[in-house]
Design an enzyme around this catalytic site. Structure first.
Site, short mmCIF file in Angstrom:
data_model
loop_
_atom_site.label_atom_id
_atom_site.label_comp_id
_atom_site.label_asym_id
_atom_site.label_seq_id
_atom_site.Cartn_x
_atom_site.Cartn_y
_atom_site.Cartn_z
N GLU A 175 39.14 46.84 45.57
CA GLU A 175 38.56 47.49 44.38
C GLU A 175 38.30 48.99 44.56
OE1 GLU A 175 35.07 45.21 43.40
OE2 GLU A 175 36.21 43.40 42.94
N GLU A 291 42.10 35.55 43.58
CA GLU A 291 40.74 35.05 43.29
C GLU A 291 40.68 34.36 41.93
OE1 GLU A 291 37.75 38.09 43.87
OE2 GLU A 291 38.76 38.91 45.62
C1 XIL Z 1 31.67 37.21 45.31
C2 XIL Z 1 31.23 35.90 45.98
O1 XIL Z 1 31.95 34.85 45.42
C3 XIL Z 1 29.74 35.72 45.78
O2 XIL Z 1 29.29 34.59 46.51
C4 XIL Z 1 28.98 36.97 46.23
O3 XIL Z 1 27.61 36.81 45.94
C5 XIL Z 1 29.51 38.20 45.53
O4 XIL Z 1 30.91 38.30 45.77
N1 XIL Z 1 35.56 40.05 43.66
C6 XIL Z 1 35.65 39.97 45.01
C7 XIL Z 1 34.85 38.95 45.74
O5 XIL Z 1 36.46 40.68 45.61
O6 XIL Z 1 34.48 39.39 47.03
C8 XIL Z 1 33.64 38.55 44.97
O7 XIL Z 1 33.03 37.45 45.66
C9 XIL Z 1 34.01 38.16 43.56
C10 XIL Z 1 34.62 39.32 42.84
#
Ligand code: XIL
Length: 382
Positions: A175, A291
Site C-alpha cells: 500500500e 486478500e
Molecule cells: C488486517 C488483519 O486482517 C487484521 O487482523 C488486522 O487487525 C489489521 O490488518 N490489507 C492488508 C492486511 O494488507 O494486512 C490487512 O490485514 C487487511 C487490509
C-alpha cells in the site's frame, strides 16, 4: 420505475442499502445500482477441493490465517489442509508482531505458521515487510530521518533471511500508493516516504532480493479493482511505479491485488480491469490475488440472499481476472466466516455476523465456495 417494479423484497432488516426486486429473480441494490441474479445456479462438478481445482489449471489457491485461531481449532486446521495450497500469516509477520522492542525480534508465532505449512506440504508466503500500518508502539519515538534506513535494511534482512529458501513470495512493500495524499507520483504519506524519500521502495526490493534470492518479490496494493475515478487514478499511479521499478532493474516479480470487494459499492468494469492486468503482465510481472473477500455489510439481512449476492461477485470477479494468464495465485483473507477481519472492520449494523468468505462459521462450503470452484474450473490453463 413503475410501482410494480418497485415491489419491495420480502427480506427484513436492511442495513444501509435499499434492495428492490426488478424481476422475479433479480435484485437491485442501491446505491450501487448493481443487479444480482438470485436464481443463478452455482452448480459445481465433482467433489475436489479448491486447492486441487486451482492446481489443475496451474494456479495456487490458499488463504490468510492467524496463528491463534489456527492453533486452537482442529476443524479449521482440517479445512485449511483440505482447501489450501498456500498459507499466509494474517498479522504475524508485521512489524508490531515481530518487534517487541527496537533491538528484539520474536518469531515464535510466525514460525508456528511456517511449520504448519511445511508439515502439511503447503507453500508459505510473507506479508509484509514495509507498510505504514501496524508499526510497533516504539516506532514513533525511536525511528527518525537519521536511522530509518538502518532500521529498514536490518528488518528486511533479518526477517527474509529467517525464511530464506522457504518463502514462495514476499509482499515486500504494501500500500505505497495513495494519490489522495498529494505527494509526488501518487505516493502515500508514510513514515518511510517522510524519512527516506521515494527511493525507499527500490531499496526494500534490493535488500529483500539479497537476503532471499529465491522468493518471488511482490508489490501489494488495495483499491485497484473497481471502475471508479479514484481507482482509475490509483491503477495509473501503480502502473507508473511498477514501470519505473522495472526500468531501473529493481528485483520485483509480481503485483499483488488485494481484492477486498464490497457487495453494495463499487462497479466492476471488466474491460478496464482486463486492460490493467494486461499492462501489468506486459511489464513481465506475475499477478497474485492476495486478500480476496466480499464485504456483505450493507446487504439485506437474509443470509441466503447475501450468500447468493456474495457468490455472484466472487464468480464475476474471478472469471475476469483468471482470464489473464499472468495471474498465478488466488488467496482469500481468511477461509471461514468464523474468523474474518471484516467482523470488526465492516460489521453489519443489524448485528448479524458477516459472511464474506468461502466457508461458513461451521466450516461448511457456501455458494461463495462454489463460485470460486466454478471460476477455477472455467479458467484457462497456465
Ligand atoms: C488486517 C488483519 O486482517 C487484521 O487482523 C488486522 O487487525 C489489521 O490488518 N490489507 C492488508 C492486511 O494488507 O494486512 C490487512 O490485514 C487487511 C487490509
Amino acid at each position: 420505475m413503475s410501482r410494480r417494479r418497485l415491489l419491495y423484497m420480502g427480506v427484513s432488516g436492511f442495513a444501509g442499502a435499499l434492495a428492490v426486486a426488478v424481476a422475479k429473480d433479480r435484485l437491485l441494490i442501491y446505491p450501487s445500482q448493481a443487479v444480482y441474479n438470485l436464481k443463478k445456479d452455482f452448480k459445481v462438478v465433482g467433489q475436489s477441493s479448491l486447492k486441487k481445482r486451482a492446481a489443475a489449471k496451474g494456479l495456487i489457491y490458499g488463504a490468510a490465517f492467524g496463528r491463534d485461531f489456527l492453533a486452537s481449532d482442529k476443524k479449521l486446521q482440517a479445512s485449511t489442509v483440505r482447501e489450501c495450497g498456500i498459507l499466509v500469516p494474517e498479522n504475524e509477520l508485521k512489524w508490531d508482531a515481530l518487534r517487541p522492542t527496537p533491538d528484539k525480534f520474536d518469531f515464535t508465532r510466525s514460525d508456528w505458521l511456517a511449520a504448519f505449512a511445511r508439515t502439511h506440504k503447503m507453500l508459505f508466503r510473507g506479508h509484509t515487510l514495509v507498510w505504514y500500518q501496524q508499526l510497533p508502539q516504539w516506532f514513533k519515538e525511536v525511528v527518525n530521518r537519521q536511522n530509518a534506513e538502518k532500521f529498514l535494511v536490518e528488518h528486511i534482512t533479518t526477517v527474509t533471511k529467517r525464511y530464506a529458501g522457504r518463502m514462495h513470495s514476499w509482499d515486500v512493500v504494501n500500500e505505497a500508493i495513495e494519490p489522495d495524499d498529494g505527494q509526488q507520483a501518487g505516493l502515500r504519506q508514510s513514515p518511510w516516504l517522510q524519512f527516506l524519500g521515494a527511493d525507499y521502495i527500490e531499496l526494500a526490493y534490493r535488500v529483500a532480493a539479497q537476503a532471499d534470492p529465491k522468493a518471488m518479490l511482490v508489490y501489494n496494493e488495495n483499491a485497484l479493482e473497481y471502475s471508479g475515478y479514484k481507482e482509475e487514478v490509483k491503477r495509473t499511479a501503480v502502473l507508473k511505479l511498477l514501470e519505473r521499478l522495472k526500468s531501473r532493474g529493481t528485483p520485483i516479480h509480481a503485483l499483488g491485488i488485494q481484492s477486498h470487494l464490497v457487495a453494495q459499492e463499487g462497479a466492476l468494469n471488466a474491460k478496464k480491469l482486463r486492460s490493467f492486468l494486461s499492462d501489468v503482465a506486459s511489464l513481465g510481472l506475475k499477478i497474485l490475488i492476495t486478500e480476496l473477500d466480499v464485504s456483505d455489510q450493507k446487504l439485506p439481512s437474509n443470509p441466503a440472499v447475501r450468500d447468493r449476492i456474495v457468490a455472484g461477485i466472487y464468480e464475476d470477479y474471478l472469471s475476469v481476472v483468471l482470464d489473464e494468464k499472468a495471474v498465478i495465485a488466488v488467496l482469500n483473507w481468511g477461509l471461514s466466516d468464523r474468523h474474518t477481519w471484516l467482523s470488526t472492520f465492516t460489521p453489519r449494523s443489524d448485528g448479524a455476523p458477516v459472511r464474506p468468505l468461502p466457508l461458513d462459521s461451521s466450516f461448511k462450503p457456501k455458494l461463495a465456495w462454489n463460485a470460486i470452484a466454478r471460476a477455477f474450473d472455467q479458467a484457462p490453463k497456465r
